[in-house]
Write an enzyme that holds these catalytic residues in place. Structure first.
Site, mmCIF file in Angstrom:
data_model
loop_
_atom_site.group_PDB
_atom_site.id
_atom_site.type_symbol
_atom_site.label_atom_id
_atom_site.label_comp_id
_atom_site.label_asym_id
_atom_site.label_seq_id
_atom_site.Cartn_x
_atom_site.Cartn_y
_atom_site.Cartn_z
ATOM 1 N N THR A 116 -13.883 -4.297 15.582
ATOM 2 C CA THR A 116 -13.586 -4.775 14.227
ATOM 3 C C THR A 116 -12.171 -4.341 13.861
ATOM 4 O O THR A 116 -11.699 -3.281 14.268
ATOM 5 C CB THR A 116 -14.588 -4.234 13.201
ATOM 6 N N GLY A 117 -11.484 -5.188 13.110
ATOM 7 C CA GLY A 117 -10.086 -4.894 12.815
ATOM 8 C C GLY A 117 -9.260 -4.881 14.077
ATOM 9 O O GLY A 117 -8.397 -4.015 14.271
ATOM 10 N N GLY A 118 -9.499 -5.873 14.938
ATOM 11 C CA GLY A 118 -8.877 -5.861 16.253
ATOM 12 C C GLY A 118 -7.616 -6.685 16.381
ATOM 13 O O GLY A 118 -7.153 -6.916 17.504
ATOM 14 N N SER A 173 -4.576 -5.937 15.055
ATOM 15 C CA SER A 173 -3.326 -5.174 15.011
ATOM 16 C C SER A 173 -3.623 -3.693 15.202
ATOM 17 O O SER A 173 -4.781 -3.265 15.191
ATOM 18 C CB SER A 173 -2.596 -5.384 13.676
ATOM 19 N N GLY A 174 -2.568 -2.916 15.367
ATOM 20 C CA GLY A 174 -2.675 -1.459 15.397
ATOM 21 C C GLY A 174 -3.597 -0.914 16.466
ATOM 22 O O GLY A 174 -3.628 -1.391 17.612
ATOM 23 N N ILE A 175 -4.372 0.093 16.093
ATOM 24 C CA ILE A 175 -5.259 0.772 17.043
ATOM 25 C C ILE A 175 -6.311 -0.184 17.590
ATOM 26 O O ILE A 175 -6.641 -0.152 18.778
ATOM 27 C CB ILE A 175 -5.916 1.990 16.360
ATOM 28 N N GLY A 176 -6.851 -1.041 16.727
ATOM 29 C CA GLY A 176 -7.866 -1.981 17.176
ATOM 30 C C GLY A 176 -7.352 -2.919 18.254
ATOM 31 O O GLY A 176 -8.032 -3.157 19.266
ATOM 32 N N SER A 218 -10.327 9.725 10.622
ATOM 33 C CA SER A 218 -8.934 10.099 10.360
ATOM 34 C C SER A 218 -8.866 11.594 10.099
ATOM 35 O O SER A 218 -9.798 12.172 9.518
ATOM 36 C CB SER A 218 -8.392 9.352 9.139
ATOM 37 N N TYR A 268 -9.531 7.405 0.096
ATOM 38 C CA TYR A 268 -9.495 7.101 1.528
ATOM 39 C C TYR A 268 -10.068 8.276 2.322
ATOM 40 O O TYR A 268 -10.909 8.088 3.213
ATOM 41 C CB TYR A 268 -8.059 6.835 1.963
#
Length: 242
Positions: free
Chosen positions: A12-14, A16-19, A136, A149
């Site tokens: 999920t959230g794949g 950009s970034g870490i995903g 995090s 957050y």
């Protein structure tokens, strides 16, 4: 090394970034990867980079969108071997300035979205599979104006312990990562002052890369971590340790 040959991975959230970095690693090692994101253009670009991937546009805070994701996975007929519950958002607001809208957005995506991303995957999760949840270091350190957050990540840490206990009899291992200051689009969007402040707290002397975090995600999803359960691995250049 093709540790995930023939496996099905959901990120999920794949887009950009870490995903995205994790999705590329899984595909490189033989997996077919389903990726989600809220923007179709970013998803299309991600699929080009990943290779063996299927993009399903959606918001993890929407149960209907999650149902569409898992309907697509179900149609492939191979279940889910790995779920990387990565999607999340951040935002700054002091206690005094926190609004209902701010709270609902951050908790809605980070906690509600992650909870139901995992819950709705359960009928498809193959025995012996793995779930990795993106937390995090901010869940521990009390950075001013980042309380909502940080609270979402602390809540997810508790969920990871519980889910690890609840799913262990199926051979499904649930673990977490806690990235520190990583060079992602979210970091790039900060002010220069904020970037300098976060970077100065990293003992190793630099920010991390999405690929370095992806290395740990793939480790936790693989048989190389077969005796790791309910853990939270900090990928933070020493932020948590010092």
């Amino acid at each position: 090394m093709d540790r995930f040959e023939g496996k099905t991975v959901v990120v999920t959230g794949g887009s950009s970034g870490i995903g995205l970095a994790a999705a590329r690693r899984f595909a490189k090692e033989g997996a077919h990867v389903f990726v989600t994101g809220r923007r179709q253009d970013e998803l299309d670009a991600a699929v080009e980079l990943i290779g063996d991937a299927t993009a399903v546009r959606g918001d993890v805070a929407s149960p209907a969108d999650l149902d569409r994701l898992y309907d697509a996975v179900r149609a492939r007929g191979r279940g889910v071997d790995v779920l990387f519950a990565n999607a999340g958002v951040g935002g700054f607001a002091t206690l005094e300035d926190t609004t209902e809208e701010h709270f609902d957005q951050i908790f809605g995506i980070n906690v509600r979205g992650t909870l139901f991303s995992v819950q709705k995957a359960l009928p498809l999760l193959n025995d012996g599979g793995a779930v990795v949840v993106n937390l995090s270091v901010r869940g521990d350190d009390g950075v001013a104006a980042f309380g909502t957050y940080s609270a979402t990540k602390a809540a997810l840490r508790s969920y990871v312990r519980t889910w690890a206990n609840e799913l262990k009899d199926r051979g499904v291992r649930v673990n977490a990562i806690s990235p520190g200051t990583i060079g992602t689009p979210a970091f790039d969007g900060l002010s220069d002052e904020a970037k300098a402040g976060f970077t100065a707290k990293v003992p190793i002397g630099r920010i991390g890369t999405a690929e370095e975090v992806a290395d740990v995600v793939v480790f936790l999803a693989s048989d190389q971590s077969s005796f790791v359960l309910g853990a939270n691995i900090h990928v933070d250049g020493g932020e948590k340790q010092f």
